[in-house]
Design an enzyme around this catalytic site. Sequence first.
Site, PDB file in Angstrom:
ATOM      1  N   HIS A 122       0.570  -1.608  -0.140  1.00 46.98           N
ATOM      2  CA  HIS A 122       0.199  -0.422   0.108  1.00 46.98           C
ATOM      3  C   HIS A 122       0.920   1.473   0.449  1.00 46.98           C
ATOM      4  O   HIS A 122       0.174   2.153   0.257  1.00 46.98           O
ATOM      5  CB  HIS A 122      -1.252   0.165   0.883  1.00 46.98           C
ATOM      6  CG  HIS A 122      -1.643  -1.050   1.469  1.00 46.98           C
ATOM      7  ND1 HIS A 122      -2.442  -1.047   2.517  1.00 46.98           N
ATOM      8  CD2 HIS A 122      -2.801  -1.577  -0.134  1.00 46.98           C
ATOM      9  CE1 HIS A 122      -3.629  -2.474   1.390  1.00 46.98           C
ATOM     10  NE2 HIS A 122      -3.731  -2.601  -0.204  1.00 46.98           N
ATOM     11  N   CYS A 130       4.764  14.989  -7.935  1.00 43.64           N
ATOM     12  CA  CYS A 130       3.509  16.089  -8.352  1.00 43.64           C
ATOM     13  C   CYS A 130       2.760  15.502  -8.630  1.00 43.64           C
ATOM     14  O   CYS A 130       3.450  14.554 -10.230  1.00 43.64           O
ATOM     15  CB  CYS A 130       5.140  17.149  -9.078  1.00 43.64           C
ATOM     16  SG  CYS A 130       3.661  18.605  -9.773  1.00 43.64           S
ATOM     17  N   ASN A 216      -3.479 -12.635  15.812  1.00 43.59           N
ATOM     18  CA  ASN A 216      -4.652 -11.212  15.736  1.00 43.59           C
ATOM     19  C   ASN A 216      -5.270 -11.164  17.122  1.00 43.59           C
ATOM     20  O   ASN A 216      -5.237 -12.311  17.870  1.00 43.59           O
ATOM     21  CB  ASN A 216      -5.261 -11.567  14.221  1.00 43.59           C
ATOM     22  CG  ASN A 216      -5.773 -10.011  14.082  1.00 43.59           C
ATOM     23  OD1 ASN A 216      -5.182  -9.099  13.926  1.00 43.59           O
ATOM     24  ND2 ASN A 216      -6.957 -10.196  13.643  1.00 43.59           N
TER      25      ASN A 216
END
Length: 248
Positions: A122, A130, A216
């Site tokens: 990501h 720019c 998790n």
Amino acid sequence: MDAKSSLRRAAELIKVSRCTLALTGAGISTESGIPDFRSPGTGLWNKMDPFKVASASAFLKDPAAFYRSFAELWHGYRQAEPNDAHRALARLEQEGMLSGVITQNIDGLHIKAGSRTVWEVHGNLRTCRCLSCGRSFSFEFLWERYRGGENPPRCGECRGVLRPNVVLFGDPLGEEFYAAARAMERCQLLITVGTSLTVYPVASLPQRAEKLIVVNREPTPYDGRADVVIRGSASQALAGIMAALEKI
Ligand code: NAD
């Protein structure tokens, strides 16, 4: 399986695997002080809807509003330090037991911790570009402009709007993702750490792993097909796996 047996089983899987990868998400960095998206109470989703605010179309529509939401937050990510979970993955790689880390995070903490093969699918907060002339600048350059009162921050050459090199909702994924997907084809064991495994297409990657360890705090859609599920803190779980590896 009790907690001790899960750690031992995870260590055994790592020991015999010839190609192990890690797939990490925002949860690996919460112990470094960076909020994730979905943790109840503390996740960013409690405060905003990222699909709306952190989308490519929201950026183009009103870049100044986008920067008011994200510039301080992302500057904070850059000040964060890796925790024991990032360091454990770096050590596993150094010891030849991990072939690389695929991360959804943009905070750069795996690289800061010393991991060498990292696919930042990501994007990252080291650079920006720019939108008019395509020139590349450091994130620091963008931050200094913003902090000096220029919003949106603009290109030093052509005054076009600067955009961090992160993947926003609605953006196509880049080459890093496809490289990570190719690496997954050789993967015998995948360790997912601190990810809800709900953001696609990254969440499809565990389907390609022969064996799966899920670390998790909350349940994930892959728990049912995982060989080992360790529910709890990423840093404690990985420290536990490292300790179990030393005993094998
Ligand atoms: P997510 O918020 O959907 O899920 C994070 C998961 O981590 C949750 O299920 C939570 O229970 C778990 N978790 C939280 N703290 C934990 C801990 N200390 N130990 C173990 N588990 C813990 O995050 P995601 O799956 O990465 O997907 C959301 C998107 O968020 C990603 O695309 C990512 O780019 C973006 N994001 C990144 C950062 C960052 O760079 N650090 C921060 C916020 C969001």
